[in-house]
Design a protein around this motif. Sequence first.
Motif, PDB file in Angstrom:
ATOM      1  N   ASN A  99      14.335  13.091 -14.301  1.00  0.00           N
ATOM      2  CA  ASN A  99      14.263  14.548 -14.402  1.00  0.00           C
ATOM      3  C   ASN A  99      12.828  15.008 -14.178  1.00  0.00           C
ATOM      4  O   ASN A  99      11.921  14.570 -14.883  1.00  0.00           O
ATOM      5  CB  ASN A  99      14.766  15.011 -15.773  1.00  0.00           C
ATOM      6  N   ALA A 273      14.322  13.925  -7.326  1.00  0.00           N
ATOM      7  CA  ALA A 273      15.093  14.652  -8.340  1.00  0.00           C
ATOM      8  C   ALA A 273      16.518  14.915  -7.877  1.00  0.00           C
ATOM      9  O   ALA A 273      17.416  15.119  -8.705  1.00  0.00           O
ATOM     10  CB  ALA A 273      14.406  15.963  -8.685  1.00  0.00           C
ATOM     11  N   GLU A 278      19.810  16.387 -12.314  1.00  0.00           N
ATOM     12  CA  GLU A 278      19.892  16.769 -13.716  1.00  0.00           C
ATOM     13  C   GLU A 278      19.407  18.205 -13.911  1.00  0.00           C
ATOM     14  O   GLU A 278      18.606  18.706 -13.130  1.00  0.00           O
ATOM     15  CB  GLU A 278      19.058  15.804 -14.561  1.00  0.00           C
ATOM     16  N   ALA A 280      17.322  21.343 -14.789  1.00  0.00           N
ATOM     17  CA  ALA A 280      15.890  21.578 -14.956  1.00  0.00           C
ATOM     18  C   ALA A 280      15.613  22.638 -16.007  1.00  0.00           C
ATOM     19  O   ALA A 280      14.471  22.803 -16.443  1.00  0.00           O
ATOM     20  CB  ALA A 280      15.265  21.995 -13.624  1.00  0.00           C
TER      21      ALA A 280
END
Length: 314
Positions: A99, A273, A278, A280
């Motif tokens: 992340n 990413a 995932e 943010a």
Amino acid sequence: MFNLNHELLPAVIVVAESAVDVQAAVMFAASQHRPVVVRTTGHQMVGPAHGAVVIATHRMNDVTIDAAGRTARVGAGAVWSEVVKETAAAGLAPLNGSNPTVGVSGYTLGGGLSPTLGRSHGYAADHVRSLDVVTADGELRHADAQSEPDLFWALRGGKGNFGVVTALEFDLFPVTRLYGGAIYFPGERMADVLRVWTGWHPGTPETMISSFAVLRLAGQAELPIPLHNEFLVSVRIAYSGTASDGERMVAPLRAAAPAVLDTVADMPYTKIATIHNEPAEPVPYYERSVMLKEFPSQAQDKVVDLAGPDSAST
């Protein structure tokens, strides 16, 4: 907090801009007989911090790259997206997390097993060169293998129990691209995909990192349309070899079932990413983890029972 199931209820919040500010906050907490809590992004903070002095480090986010020495020195408030951007400009990569909004210091102090390079290079904590840390007596100490060796050993994996880290220096690696992404399959084919993945992964080289996820997705705007409001399973891939070798190795996974979406391709390291996609932004979630020495068929069956298409959570 990043996890909206938790909130902080401290007595005082100190937004530090330097190590001197951190020293002042620690000494103030000692004079008040209050505990100290350190917060960069709050990804893994779960305690309410009642009556505590919270030291927020997000303004201490300087990043300095030594391209020749292949090292980075970052402030306690830096997050991985900031570091990856700077290291990529020098043709290098850190042992970052999945992340981009995770804080570098908290991740590294907890060990830090990178989902892009960790299988071949080990824990991020093992590649720390030095740390600047304010200890409970308010002293700013420089810890490395020669000076403060015991403190240096304890900080690399001991999480936040030995002081407030204000800066750290760590190794970088000459990686600029990955063959990576995710293959999303219909959730109804979970058992088939899981069997193929668990049989495939042990035979791959250490430069290949993969993971398996069960996803029940809402219609978040940041997700590709094919993933909206779907029950899916996903195999995530990060391979630091050539794209041609990666495509050959991933072929058995692609044959496991028809894919809903396949994003695995050659990519610059700055796009990592997108592998896990995932959130943010802060969300409510429940998190627990366990390390397994092996993943036998009985355990695979249990995962399918608990999270598969016939589970109660459908």
